[in-house]
Design a protein around this motif. Structure first.
Motif, PDB file in Angstrom:
ATOM      1  N   GLN A  45     -22.726  -8.924  -5.399  1.00 33.12           N
ATOM      2  CA  GLN A  45     -22.404  -7.897  -4.418  1.00 33.12           C
ATOM      3  C   GLN A  45     -20.942  -8.052  -4.019  1.00 33.12           C
ATOM      4  O   GLN A  45     -20.438  -9.163  -3.924  1.00 33.12           O
ATOM      5  N   PHE A  46     -20.276  -6.910  -3.782  1.00 33.74           N
ATOM      6  CA  PHE A  46     -18.859  -6.916  -3.468  1.00 33.74           C
ATOM      7  C   PHE A  46     -18.580  -6.035  -2.261  1.00 33.74           C
ATOM      8  O   PHE A  46     -19.222  -5.007  -2.082  1.00 33.74           O
ATOM      9  N   SER A  47     -17.600  -6.420  -1.476  1.00 36.03           N
ATOM     10  CA  SER A  47     -17.166  -5.552  -0.384  1.00 36.03           C
ATOM     11  C   SER A  47     -16.392  -4.381  -0.981  1.00 36.03           C
ATOM     12  O   SER A  47     -15.868  -4.458  -2.104  1.00 36.03           O
ATOM     13  N   ARG A  48     -16.293  -3.304  -0.256  1.00 36.87           N
ATOM     14  CA  ARG A  48     -15.547  -2.137  -0.725  1.00 36.87           C
ATOM     15  C   ARG A  48     -14.094  -2.517  -0.986  1.00 36.87           C
ATOM     16  O   ARG A  48     -13.506  -2.115  -1.983  1.00 36.87           O
ATOM     17  N   GLU A  49     -13.519  -3.298  -0.095  1.00 39.40           N
ATOM     18  CA  GLU A  49     -12.118  -3.706  -0.236  1.00 39.40           C
ATOM     19  C   GLU A  49     -11.896  -4.496  -1.528  1.00 39.40           C
ATOM     20  O   GLU A  49     -10.938  -4.243  -2.265  1.00 39.40           O
ATOM     21  N   ASP A  50     -12.777  -5.451  -1.820  1.00 36.89           N
ATOM     22  CA  ASP A  50     -12.661  -6.227  -3.057  1.00 36.89           C
ATOM     23  C   ASP A  50     -12.837  -5.338  -4.279  1.00 36.89           C
ATOM     24  O   ASP A  50     -12.125  -5.468  -5.271  1.00 36.89           O
ATOM     25  N   LEU A  51     -13.797  -4.447  -4.212  1.00 32.83           N
ATOM     26  CA  LEU A  51     -14.082  -3.559  -5.333  1.00 32.83           C
ATOM     27  C   LEU A  51     -12.884  -2.655  -5.622  1.00 32.83           C
ATOM     28  O   LEU A  51     -12.460  -2.530  -6.771  1.00 32.83           O
ATOM     29  N   MET A  52     -12.324  -2.060  -4.604  1.00 33.78           N
ATOM     30  CA  MET A  52     -11.180  -1.175  -4.800  1.00 33.78           C
ATOM     31  C   MET A  52      -9.941  -1.941  -5.248  1.00 33.78           C
ATOM     32  O   MET A  52      -9.151  -1.456  -6.061  1.00 33.78           O
ATOM     33  N   GLY A  53      -9.768  -3.152  -4.733  1.00 39.61           N
ATOM     34  CA  GLY A  53      -8.648  -3.988  -5.184  1.00 39.61           C
ATOM     35  C   GLY A  53      -8.762  -4.321  -6.659  1.00 39.61           C
ATOM     36  O   GLY A  53      -7.780  -4.286  -7.405  1.00 39.61           O
ATOM     37  N   TYR A  54      -9.972  -4.627  -7.088  1.00 36.49           N
ATOM     38  CA  TYR A  54     -10.215  -4.936  -8.495  1.00 36.49           C
ATOM     39  C   TYR A  54      -9.945  -3.710  -9.366  1.00 36.49           C
ATOM     40  O   TYR A  54      -9.295  -3.807 -10.411  1.00 36.49           O
ATOM     41  N   ILE A  55     -10.445  -2.550  -8.953  1.00 32.94           N
ATOM     42  CA  ILE A  55     -10.247  -1.332  -9.740  1.00 32.94           C
ATOM     43  C   ILE A  55      -8.755  -1.004  -9.836  1.00 32.94           C
ATOM     44  O   ILE A  55      -8.278  -0.573 -10.887  1.00 32.94           O
ATOM     45  N   CYS A  56      -8.009  -1.232  -8.785  1.00 37.12           N
ATOM     46  CA  CYS A  56      -6.561  -1.011  -8.819  1.00 37.12           C
ATOM     47  C   CYS A  56      -5.917  -1.946  -9.842  1.00 37.12           C
ATOM     48  O   CYS A  56      -5.129  -1.516 -10.690  1.00 37.12           O
ATOM     49  N   GLN A  57      -6.243  -3.234  -9.774  1.00 37.76           N
ATOM     50  CA  GLN A  57      -5.674  -4.208 -10.712  1.00 37.76           C
ATOM     51  C   GLN A  57      -6.062  -3.870 -12.151  1.00 37.76           C
ATOM     52  O   GLN A  57      -5.234  -3.953 -13.061  1.00 37.76           O
ATOM     53  N   TRP A  58      -7.318  -3.507 -12.354  1.00 35.43           N
ATOM     54  CA  TRP A  58      -7.802  -3.155 -13.696  1.00 35.43           C
ATOM     55  C   TRP A  58      -7.032  -1.939 -14.229  1.00 35.43           C
ATOM     56  O   TRP A  58      -6.580  -1.936 -15.366  1.00 35.43           O
ATOM     57  N   SER A  59      -6.883  -0.922 -13.395  1.00 38.87           N
ATOM     58  CA  SER A  59      -6.197   0.299 -13.811  1.00 38.87           C
ATOM     59  C   SER A  59      -4.731   0.020 -14.132  1.00 38.87           C
ATOM     60  O   SER A  59      -4.185   0.579 -15.086  1.00 38.87           O
ATOM     61  N   MET A  60      -4.096  -0.842 -13.348  1.00 41.73           N
ATOM     62  CA  MET A  60      -2.706  -1.218 -13.616  1.00 41.73           C
ATOM     63  C   MET A  60      -2.592  -1.893 -14.977  1.00 41.73           C
ATOM     64  O   MET A  60      -1.683  -1.588 -15.761  1.00 41.73           O
ATOM     65  N   LYS A  61      -3.494  -2.805 -15.241  1.00 38.62           N
ATOM     66  CA  LYS A  61      -3.458  -3.541 -16.505  1.00 38.62           C
ATOM     67  C   LYS A  61      -3.712  -2.611 -17.687  1.00 38.62           C
ATOM     68  O   LYS A  61      -3.046  -2.709 -18.717  1.00 38.62           O
ATOM     69  N   GLN A  62      -4.664  -1.709 -17.553  1.00 36.91           N
ATOM     70  CA  GLN A  62      -5.021  -0.809 -18.650  1.00 36.91           C
ATOM     71  C   GLN A  62      -3.950   0.245 -18.930  1.00 36.91           C
ATOM     72  O   GLN A  62      -3.767   0.645 -20.072  1.00 36.91           O
ATOM     73  N   THR A  63      -3.264   0.709 -17.887  1.00 36.28           N
ATOM     74  CA  THR A  63      -2.303   1.797 -18.060  1.00 36.28           C
ATOM     75  C   THR A  63      -0.856   1.328 -18.121  1.00 36.28           C
ATOM     76  O   THR A  63       0.005   2.089 -18.549  1.00 36.28           O
ATOM     77  N   GLY A  64      -0.595   0.124 -17.641  1.00 37.66           N
ATOM     78  CA  GLY A  64       0.779  -0.366 -17.612  1.00 37.66           C
ATOM     79  C   GLY A  64       1.617   0.250 -16.507  1.00 37.66           C
ATOM     80  O   GLY A  64       2.840   0.125 -16.500  1.00 37.66           O
ATOM     81  N   GLN A  65       0.968   0.887 -15.558  1.00 38.89           N
ATOM     82  CA  GLN A  65       1.676   1.548 -14.460  1.00 38.89           C
ATOM     83  C   GLN A  65       1.836   0.595 -13.278  1.00 38.89           C
ATOM     84  O   GLN A  65       1.020  -0.306 -13.089  1.00 38.89           O
ATOM     85  N   PRO A  66       2.872   0.791 -12.463  1.00 39.56           N
ATOM     86  CA  PRO A  66       3.107  -0.088 -11.305  1.00 39.56           C
ATOM     87  C   PRO A  66       2.076   0.129 -10.198  1.00 39.56           C
ATOM     88  O   PRO A  66       1.488   1.215 -10.070  1.00 39.56           O
ATOM     89  N   GLU A  67       1.908  -0.900  -9.392  1.00 43.61           N
ATOM     90  CA  GLU A  67       0.896  -0.870  -8.336  1.00 43.61           C
ATOM     91  C   GLU A  67       1.053   0.294  -7.356  1.00 43.61           C
ATOM     92  O   GLU A  67       0.050   0.941  -7.042  1.00 43.61           O
ATOM     93  N   PRO A  68       2.255   0.572  -6.849  1.00 44.00           N
ATOM     94  CA  PRO A  68       2.345   1.679  -5.876  1.00 44.00           C
ATOM     95  C   PRO A  68       1.843   3.014  -6.443  1.00 44.00           C
ATOM     96  O   PRO A  68       1.155   3.763  -5.756  1.00 44.00           O
ATOM     97  N   LEU A  69       2.167   3.291  -7.702  1.00 40.56           N
ATOM     98  CA  LEU A  69       1.723   4.528  -8.330  1.00 40.56           C
ATOM     99  C   LEU A  69       0.207   4.539  -8.481  1.00 40.56           C
ATOM    100  O   LEU A  69      -0.451   5.515  -8.119  1.00 40.56           O
ATOM    101  N   VAL A  70      -0.359   3.458  -8.985  1.00 40.94           N
ATOM    102  CA  VAL A  70      -1.807   3.381  -9.198  1.00 40.94           C
ATOM    103  C   VAL A  70      -2.543   3.482  -7.867  1.00 40.94           C
ATOM    104  O   VAL A  70      -3.523   4.218  -7.744  1.00 40.94           O
ATOM    105  N   ARG A  71      -2.071   2.764  -6.848  1.00 43.55           N
ATOM    106  CA  ARG A  71      -2.719   2.829  -5.530  1.00 43.55           C
ATOM    107  C   ARG A  71      -2.676   4.235  -4.951  1.00 43.55           C
ATOM    108  O   ARG A  71      -3.651   4.710  -4.381  1.00 43.55           O
ATOM    109  N   GLU A  72      -1.535   4.913  -5.101  1.00 38.31           N
ATOM    110  CA  GLU A  72      -1.432   6.274  -4.574  1.00 38.31           C
ATOM    111  C   GLU A  72      -2.430   7.199  -5.263  1.00 38.31           C
ATOM    112  O   GLU A  72      -3.132   7.987  -4.612  1.00 38.31           O
ATOM    113  N   ILE A  73      -2.534   7.096  -6.572  1.00 37.64           N
ATOM    114  CA  ILE A  73      -3.469   7.938  -7.323  1.00 37.64           C
ATOM    115  C   ILE A  73      -4.913   7.617  -6.946  1.00 37.64           C
ATOM    116  O   ILE A  73      -5.710   8.514  -6.683  1.00 37.64           O
ATOM    117  N   LEU A  74      -5.245   6.326  -6.899  1.00 37.93           N
ATOM    118  CA  LEU A  74      -6.623   5.948  -6.561  1.00 37.93           C
ATOM    119  C   LEU A  74      -6.956   6.297  -5.113  1.00 37.93           C
ATOM    120  O   LEU A  74      -8.075   6.729  -4.816  1.00 37.93           O
TER     121      LEU A  74
END
Length: 110
Positions: A45-74
């Protein structure tokens, strides 16, 4: 999430930001695909904050995009992410982080 729902999210985020449809689509597809995998394979089980943080990190790694851009989109796609996160086991207080280190692991977490 159906392809139609994903396309609706991509259109909404593209209209709400200054990013191209292709860029928004790649970030959202990476994030939503991993959320789907977590919903199917997660045993913890995961908190929403942990889950969203993980999805942000995963998306950054998969797309090669910087964190501010990925966070804004998500963040802009928060309504759809929240709907999908309801399928992943969550809790009110975090007990574990989703990834053991600073970078997401390859593949779904179990």
């Amino acid at each position: 999430m159906t392809e139609q729902e994903l396309n609706r999210a991509i259109q909404y985020v593209t209209a709400s930001t200054s990013y191209s449809k292709d860029l928004v689509g790649s970030v959202l597809r990476a994030g939503f695909d991993e959320m789907t995998q977590l919903a199917v394979h997660a045993t913890s089980q995961f908190s929403r904050e942990d889950l969203m943080g993980y999805i942000c990190q995963w998306s950054m790694k998969q797309t090669g995009q910087p964190e501010p851009l990925v966070r804004e989109i998500l963040d802009c796609a928060g309504r759809w992410l929240d709907d999908m996160s309801n399928a992943v086991p969550t809790e009110d207080a975090p007990q574990k982080s989703i990834s053991g280190g600073d970078e997401p692991e390859t593949g779904a977490v179990s």
